[in-house]
Design an enzyme around this catalytic site. Structure first.
Site, mmCIF file in Angstrom:
data_model
loop_
_atom_site.group_PDB
_atom_site.id
_atom_site.type_symbol
_atom_site.label_atom_id
_atom_site.label_comp_id
_atom_site.label_asym_id
_atom_site.label_seq_id
_atom_site.Cartn_x
_atom_site.Cartn_y
_atom_site.Cartn_z
ATOM 1 C CB CYS A 97 79.648 34.603 -8.607
ATOM 2 S SG CYS A 97 80.246 35.953 -9.631
ATOM 3 C CG LEU A 98 79.969 39.486 -4.603
ATOM 4 C CD1 LEU A 98 80.898 40.671 -4.368
ATOM 5 C CD2 LEU A 98 79.014 39.307 -3.436
ATOM 6 C CG HIS A 139 85.403 33.065 -8.859
ATOM 7 N ND1 HIS A 139 84.297 32.284 -8.601
ATOM 8 C CD2 HIS A 139 84.913 34.313 -9.101
ATOM 9 C CE1 HIS A 139 83.204 33.020 -8.691
ATOM 10 N NE2 HIS A 139 83.549 34.263 -8.980
ATOM 11 C CD GLU A 140 87.031 37.395 -7.976
ATOM 12 O OE1 GLU A 140 86.545 38.128 -8.856
ATOM 13 O OE2 GLU A 140 86.322 36.808 -7.132
#
Ligand SMILES: [Zn+2]
Length: 176
Positions: A97-98, A139-140
């Site tokens: 994850c960023l 995830h988003e």
């Protein structure tokens, strides 16, 4: 007309905005379309394969995803996405994850999902996603509900990742 896309700073843990439920977009405007373009540019620059608006400090239900291969980009812009159906079959993929720099973990999720969303013109769209795209979409959408991938793994592993990230961020010489 929209301005040239600009890069947005990416919010990292433990920023509280990452734990808030984002608000649905009530009206799709040029501002929404600009946000989607800016988020896509930010995602490609990172580089990443998905980005949710809370990760750029905007608490709205907007995500961008591109799980295409390097030479075949497949940008998907979703406004107010909802998961309609999940498969019983589950799959395990390594996620990162960023907003949780340099950390990854194996995460188990439904292998297939059906998602409904609005595109940038306000048209209703649906998508059946499998493989990496299915994981990425979940995830988003999790981000829009204040959920991070580390919430799907054991507490032990989660604590270990958070300790590493916090230690890394305290070091003045650490990479961004
Ligand atoms: Zn993420």
């Amino acid at each position: 007309m929209l301005a040239t896309a600009k890069l947005m700073p990416i919010i990292k843990v433990p920023d509280p905005i990452l734990r808030q439920a984002a608000i649905p977009v009530a009206e799709i405007t040029d501002g929404t379309r600009q946000l989607l373009d800016d988020m896509a540019a930010t995602m490609y620059d990172a580089p990443g394969i998905g980005l949710a608006a809370p990760q750029v400090n905007i608490s709205q239900r907007v995500i961008v995803i591109d799980c295409g291969k390097d030479d075949e980009p497949e940008l998907i812009k979703m406004i107010n996405p909802e998961i309609l159906r999940i498969s019983d079959t589950r799959t395990i993929l390594e996620e990162g994850c960023l907003s949780i720099p340099d950390q990854t973990a194996d995460v188990e999720r439904p292998a297939e999902v059906e998602v409904q969303y609005l595109d940038e013109n306000g048209a209703s769209q649906s998508l059946v996603a499998t493989g990496l795209l299915a994981t990425c979409v979940q995830h988003e959408i999790d981000h829009l509900n204040g959920v991070l991938f580390i919430d799907h793994i054991s507490r032990l592993k989660r604590d270990m990742i958070m300790r590493k990230v916090m230690k890394e961020m305290r070091q003045p010489t650490s990479r961004k």
